[in-house]
Design a protein around this motif. Structure first.
Motif: not given
Length: 150
Positions: A127-128, A135, A130, A111-113, A107
Motif C-alpha cells: 500500500q502507498c 491511497q 501518492d 509515502e509507502v504505507k 509511491s
C-alpha cells in the motif's frame, strides 16, 4: 491490468455499510472477519473479542468487472477514519513485474504505507499514498490465486 476496484475503510461499521450497499447494488458479499485470520496475520490473536468480529475484508460485486471492497482495519488498528482517508484504489496487476512498476511509480514522491511483500494470500501485496494524497493498494496473487473467503 487485471482489475481495479474501489476499497473503502471503516471504523467499525463496515458490515452495516455493506448491507446498505447490497440493498442498492444487489449481489452477495463475501467477507472475512479478523478472528478468522488469526493464523495468517501476527498480532490478531491479541484483538478484543469485539474487534475480532469486525470485517477484515469484504467484497461485493457491483458490476461485470467491478467489486466494491472494504474493511474495518483502520479503526481496529487505531488509525481512525476521516474524510479523505476512508478509501483506496485497489489494483490487481497481471504480473509481479507490473506490480513493482506501478507501485514504484505511484509511491515516488509519496509515502509507502506497506512495502510490497509476500503474504499468505498474495505473492505481492503493498500500500502507498501518492504525492497527491490518493491511497493505493496492490494485490498480485500469482501462484497463490485462491479465494480468500474459502
Amino acid at each position: 491490468m487485471k482489475q481495479v476496484n474501489p476499497y473503502l475503510n471503516f471504523d467499525g461499521n463496515c458490515e452495516e455499510a455493506f448491507t446498505f450497499y447490497q440493498s442498492i447494488f444487489g449481489g452477495e458479499p463475501q467477507l472475512v472477519r479478523f478472528n478468522e485470520m488469526k493464523d495468517e496475520m501476527p498480532g490478531l490473536d491479541q484483538l478484543s473479542k469485539e474487534d475480532g468480529e469486525k470485517i477484515a475484508n469484504i467484497a461485493l460485486p457491483i458490476g461485470a468487472n467491478t467489486t466494491l471492497m472494504g474493511d474495518d482495519g483502520k479503526g481496529v488498528f487505531g488509525h481512525g477514519v476521516t474524510a479523505g482517508n476512508m478509501f483506496m484504489i485497489e489494483i490487481e496487476p497481471e504480473s509481479a513485474e507490473e506490480t513493482d512498476k506501478l507501485f514504484n511509480a505511484l509511491s515516488e514522491g509519496g509515502e509507502v504505507k506497506m512495502p510490497i511483500a509476500e503474504t499468505t494470500w498474495a505473492e505481492k501485496f503493498g500500500q502507498c499514498m501518492d504525492k497527491y494524497g490518493v491511497q493505493w493498494m496492490f494485490s498480485y496473487a500469482g501462484s497463490k490465486e485462491k479465494n480468500l473467503y474459502d
